[in-house]
Design an enzyme around this catalytic site. Structure first.
Site, PDB file in Angstrom:
ATOM      1  N   ASN A  10       0.800  -1.231   0.000  1.00 22.07           N
ATOM      2  CA  ASN A  10       0.000   0.000   0.000  1.00 22.07           C
ATOM      3  C   ASN A  10       0.835   1.284   0.000  1.00 22.07           C
ATOM      4  O   ASN A  10       0.441   2.273  -0.608  1.00 22.07           O
ATOM      5  CB  ASN A  10      -1.015  -0.012   1.145  1.00 22.07           C
ATOM      6  CG  ASN A  10      -0.367  -0.017   2.495  1.00 22.07           C
ATOM      7  OD1 ASN A  10       0.627  -0.703   2.718  1.00 22.07           O
ATOM      8  ND2 ASN A  10      -0.902   0.766   3.407  1.00 22.07           N
ATOM      9  N   GLU A  47       3.625  -4.713  12.293  1.00 27.17           N
ATOM     10  CA  GLU A  47       2.658  -3.629  12.075  1.00 27.17           C
ATOM     11  C   GLU A  47       1.550  -4.223  11.220  1.00 27.17           C
ATOM     12  O   GLU A  47       1.771  -4.527  10.040  1.00 27.17           O
ATOM     13  CB  GLU A  47       3.303  -2.445  11.345  1.00 27.17           C
ATOM     14  CG  GLU A  47       4.468  -1.786  12.080  1.00 27.17           C
ATOM     15  CD  GLU A  47       4.063  -1.031  13.335  1.00 27.17           C
ATOM     16  OE1 GLU A  47       2.862  -0.990  13.667  1.00 27.17           O
ATOM     17  OE2 GLU A  47       4.960  -0.499  13.999  1.00 27.17           O
ATOM     18  N   CYS A  78      -3.157   1.757   6.299  1.00 28.68           N
ATOM     19  CA  CYS A  78      -3.597   1.034   7.499  1.00 28.68           C
ATOM     20  C   CYS A  78      -4.251   1.961   8.505  1.00 28.68           C
ATOM     21  O   CYS A  78      -4.998   1.531   9.365  1.00 28.68           O
ATOM     22  CB  CYS A  78      -2.408   0.325   8.130  1.00 28.68           C
ATOM     23  SG  CYS A  78      -1.113   1.480   8.598  1.00 28.68           S
ATOM     24  N   GLU A  88       7.498   1.091  16.187  1.00 27.54           N
ATOM     25  CA  GLU A  88       8.560   1.580  15.313  1.00 27.54           C
ATOM     26  C   GLU A  88       8.674   3.084  15.528  1.00 27.54           C
ATOM     27  O   GLU A  88       7.873   3.687  16.225  1.00 27.54           O
ATOM     28  CB  GLU A  88       8.227   1.251  13.851  1.00 27.54           C
ATOM     29  CG  GLU A  88       8.120  -0.248  13.612  1.00 27.54           C
ATOM     30  CD  GLU A  88       7.971  -0.621  12.144  1.00 27.54           C
ATOM     31  OE1 GLU A  88       7.030  -0.140  11.500  1.00 27.54           O
ATOM     32  OE2 GLU A  88       8.812  -1.389  11.644  1.00 27.54           O
TER      33      GLU A  88
HETATM   34  P1  NAD Z   1      -0.213  -9.168   3.217  1.00 26.77           P
HETATM   35  O1  NAD Z   1      -0.140  -9.632   4.620  1.00 26.77           O
HETATM   36  O2  NAD Z   1      -1.026  -9.930   2.257  1.00 26.77           O
HETATM   37  O3  NAD Z   1       1.248  -9.105   2.577  1.00 26.77           O
HETATM   38  C1  NAD Z   1       2.289  -8.387   3.205  1.00 26.77           C
HETATM   39  C2  NAD Z   1       3.612  -9.039   2.841  1.00 26.77           C
HETATM   40  O4  NAD Z   1       3.647 -10.338   3.418  1.00 26.77           O
HETATM   41  C3  NAD Z   1       3.821  -9.236   1.342  1.00 26.77           C
HETATM   42  O5  NAD Z   1       5.172  -9.001   1.040  1.00 26.77           O
HETATM   43  C4  NAD Z   1       3.491 -10.696   1.149  1.00 26.77           C
HETATM   44  O6  NAD Z   1       4.112 -11.280   0.041  1.00 26.77           O
HETATM   45  C5  NAD Z   1       4.046 -11.273   2.438  1.00 26.77           C
HETATM   46  N1  NAD Z   1       3.526 -12.575   2.807  1.00 26.77           N
HETATM   47  C6  NAD Z   1       2.337 -13.135   2.503  1.00 26.77           C
HETATM   48  N2  NAD Z   1       2.258 -14.373   3.023  1.00 26.77           N
HETATM   49  C7  NAD Z   1       3.422 -14.606   3.689  1.00 26.77           C
HETATM   50  C8  NAD Z   1       3.937 -15.680   4.436  1.00 26.77           C
HETATM   51  N3  NAD Z   1       3.258 -16.813   4.623  1.00 26.77           N
HETATM   52  N4  NAD Z   1       5.163 -15.564   4.983  1.00 26.77           N
HETATM   53  C9  NAD Z   1       5.890 -14.429   4.810  1.00 26.77           C
HETATM   54  N5  NAD Z   1       5.449 -13.373   4.098  1.00 26.77           N
HETATM   55  C10 NAD Z   1       4.229 -13.461   3.547  1.00 26.77           C
HETATM   56  O7  NAD Z   1      -0.659  -7.646   3.308  1.00 26.77           O
HETATM   57  P2  NAD Z   1      -0.944  -6.670   2.095  1.00 26.77           P
HETATM   58  O8  NAD Z   1      -2.242  -7.085   1.492  1.00 26.77           O
HETATM   59  O9  NAD Z   1       0.263  -6.555   1.255  1.00 26.77           O
HETATM   60  O10 NAD Z   1      -1.112  -5.257   2.858  1.00 26.77           O
HETATM   61  C11 NAD Z   1      -2.297  -4.807   3.360  1.00 26.77           C
HETATM   62  C12 NAD Z   1      -2.393  -5.090   4.836  1.00 26.77           C
HETATM   63  O11 NAD Z   1      -1.285  -4.543   5.513  1.00 26.77           O
HETATM   64  C13 NAD Z   1      -3.595  -4.457   5.491  1.00 26.77           C
HETATM   65  O12 NAD Z   1      -4.130  -5.346   6.437  1.00 26.77           O
HETATM   66  C14 NAD Z   1      -3.021  -3.245   6.190  1.00 26.77           C
HETATM   67  O13 NAD Z   1      -3.753  -2.756   7.281  1.00 26.77           O
HETATM   68  C15 NAD Z   1      -1.712  -3.768   6.620  1.00 26.77           C
HETATM   69  N6  NAD Z   1      -0.773  -2.672   6.863  1.00 26.77           N
HETATM   70  C16 NAD Z   1      -0.466  -2.332   8.141  1.00 26.77           C
HETATM   71  C17 NAD Z   1       0.391  -1.258   8.389  1.00 26.77           C
HETATM   72  C18 NAD Z   1       0.762  -0.808   9.777  1.00 26.77           C
HETATM   73  O14 NAD Z   1       1.671   0.006   9.899  1.00 26.77           O
HETATM   74  N7  NAD Z   1       0.116  -1.284  10.810  1.00 26.77           N
HETATM   75  C19 NAD Z   1       0.920  -0.556   7.316  1.00 26.77           C
HETATM   76  C20 NAD Z   1       0.565  -0.930   6.026  1.00 26.77           C
HETATM   77  C21 NAD Z   1      -0.284  -1.998   5.805  1.00 26.77           C
HETATM   78  O1  6OD Z   2       4.233   6.810   8.390  1.00 21.63           O
HETATM   79  C1  6OD Z   2       4.727   5.747   8.759  1.00 21.63           C
HETATM   80  O2  6OD Z   2       5.866   5.686   9.246  1.00 21.63           O
HETATM   81  C2  6OD Z   2       3.966   4.497   8.632  1.00 21.63           C
HETATM   82  N1  6OD Z   2       4.549   3.407   9.131  1.00 21.63           N
HETATM   83  C3  6OD Z   2       2.772   4.496   8.023  1.00 21.63           C
HETATM   84  C4  6OD Z   2       1.969   3.341   7.873  1.00 21.63           C
HETATM   85  C5  6OD Z   2       0.882   3.385   7.087  1.00 21.63           C
HETATM   86  C6  6OD Z   2       0.065   2.248   6.871  1.00 21.63           C
HETATM   87  O3  6OD Z   2      -0.418   1.952   5.811  1.00 21.63           O
END
Ligand code: NAD
Ligand code: 6OD
Length: 490
Positions: A159, A257, A291, A470
């Protein structure tokens, strides 16, 4: 999956070299559904080689770098990202369909800023010192030195690809670790550019390795590898749960995260204009694919009608289109699969009897974009707090509006979620802001703003939204562990 064709090939980067793979998968442009590149999928042998080269670099030149030498190099990485900014912008847009405005103002500048910020913070990150006096009269000097964890697997989502990748890579390198980066399969392009930058500025071979591929295929091998010393992950909560099981046998440090289901609270004493603009921004930025985005809005009954009318107007004014078209705020969602997921929630909301205040479908362009992954910004109301639409993360440009009467009531309703990432509060009453903020079960509360970042501040979530923090000393504390040295003084 298709055989590599005339489209560009994106390769893994191992021990300072781009290396071909036996297997490639398609990279699709979400604007029109067309293939734009072939992405390598690493095999186990390549993952082994990347980890070996990282281990070697820890023993070799990188392990001998002083903190200041590492931090100087991080500044050079930032400078080079800035010099190649246009290429990073184009690559991020091609992979994600994000608007130019978003990529220019947030994604790429933060990619460079992350390296600068952690370089500067690492220079002054110190240990602890104690003069110890025991009851039996012995004396000692206790001091700690910060030691890198070793080989760190960085696993990042699609994202905010460059922003979230560098948010981990920068502090990991600043602390002296070597990195195996596994970006999302949806967004490998800026990670490949980052690998080029590493070579251009003279990061020693093996310090930064890039492993491309689909997480479900290669993730377990990487995370459970006995020579990977720690895993830092940003992504979905379900993936985090899976990785936690994969690293359990190795008892590895993890930083997670994860997902969110974030609320905005608009009190009757809010500055209405700012609150409407703020909630529109927190709901629709990056097509709702942050997120931290707001998916639930609680608005006080006294101002509900006027707030809803103004938010509807803002949503209707959003220009959807080609990412680089003038004034476009929303491009497509990242992929067909994600579009289907978000649309399934729109459908669920319809089935459950929600009122659609605006949106609810897919825009029609009558051109190639109808094969893309576009979706309408959507505002709904009328569903119970326990409805799946109000409990599960949708990750699209949608919010549900509920009405509340009392402060205590809204706090309880906002906390009624298995997630705990962020909340935005809109009020002109300072006492209320101080009173309510700590009662929300999240890691981040914004008051009269949203996504205003200080890279030194703690960032992270509670409950299903993550483990650890973080930012600033919290990142440096994860990527380097203090070793205590106790010297007896005679
Ligand atoms: P995802 O969990 O599908 O994928 C994230 C990463 O994990 C990718 O690189 C993917 O290839 C990898 N992955 C998938 N399966 C795996 C496994 N079994 N072992 C190791 N790696 C694996 O997430 P996404 O769809 O790419 O991103 C969206 C999600 O991420 C949403 O839920 C969003 O809220 C969350 N997110 C959280 C934050 C935060 O800071 N809290 C920030 C950005 C996104
Ligand atoms: O701004 C940042 O440092 C951060 N970790 C943002 C995360 C956004 C989630 O999608």
């Amino acid at each position: 999956m298709s055989a590599p064709s005339q489209h560009p090939l994106l390769h893994c980067f191992i021990d300072g070299q781009f290396v071909p793979s036996d297997c490639y998968f398609d990279n699709i442009n979400p604007v029109n559904g067309q293939k734009i590149a072939n992405i390598a999928e690493a095999d186990n042998r390549q993952i082994d080689l990347a980890i070996q080269s990282a281990k070697q670099a820890l023993k070799g030149p990188w392990g001998k770098f002083t903190v200041n030498q590492r931090c100087d190099l991080l500044h050079k990485i930032a400078d080079r990202i800035a010099e190649r900014q246009q290429e990073f912008i184009d690559a991020e847009i091609a992979d994600t369909g994000k608007s130019l405005h978003q990529v220019q103002t947030i994604d790429i500048p933060r990619g460079a800023a992350n390296f600068r910020a952690f370089a500067d913070m690492a220079r002054t990150h110190t240990g602890e010192t104690f003069i110890t006096e025991t009851p039996t009269g012995e004396k000692a000097l206790n001091y700690s030195v910060n030691k890198p964890l070793g080989v760190v697997a960085v696993i990042s989502p699609w994202n905010l690809p460059l922003l979230l990748t560098t948010w981990k890579v920068a502090p990991a390198l600043a602390c002296g670790n070597c990195v195996i980066l596994k970006p999302s399969e949806e967004t490998s392009s800026t990670a490949v550019l980052l690998a080029e930058v590493m070579n251009e500025v003279g990061v020693p071979n093996g310090v930064f390795n890039l492993i491309l591929g689909r997480g479900k295929h290669i993730g377990d091998y990487l995370t459970s590898h006995q020579n990977v010393d720690a895993v830092t992950f940003t992504g979905a909560s379900a993936t985090g749960q899976h990785i936690m099981r994969a690293v359990a046998d190795g008892v590895k440090p993890i930083s997670f995260e994860l997902g969110g289901k974030n609320s905005a609270i608009v009190f009757a004493d809010a500055d209405l204009k700012k609150a409407v603009a703020g909630v529109a921004r927190s709901t629709f930025t990056n097509c709702g694919q942050v997120c931290l985005c707001t998916e639930k809005v609680f608005v006080h009954r006294d101002i509900a009608d006027v707030f809803i009318a103004q938010l509807r107007q803002q949503a209707q004014a959003i220009k959807i289109g080609y990412p680089k078209e003038k004034d476009v705020l929303l491009g497509p969602l990242v992929s067909k699969q994600h579009q289907e997921k978000v649309l399934s929630f729109y459908q669920l909301a319809k089935d459950e009897g929600a009122t659609f205040i605006v949106g609810g479908g897919v825009p029609k362009f009558d051109d190639e974009r109808d094969q893309g992954c576009y979706i309408e910004p959507t505002i709904i109301s009328g569903l119970a707090d326990d409805n799946r639409v109000n409990q599960e993360e949708i990750f699209g440009p949608i919010c549900h509006i509920s009405i509340f009467d009392e402060e205590d009531e809204v706090i309880e309703r906002v906390n009624n979620t298995p997630y705990g990432l962020a909340c935005a509060i809109w009020t002109e009453n300072v006492s209320r802001a101080h009173r309510v903020s700590p009662q929300i079960d999240v890691g981040l509360v914004w008051v009269n703003t949203w996504f205003l970042r200080d890279l030194r501040a703690p960032f992270g979530g509670v409950k299903l939204s993550g483990i650890g923090r973080e930012g600033g000393k919290h990142s440096l504390g994860f990527y380097a562990e203090p070793v205590n040295i106790c010297i007896k003084i005679d």
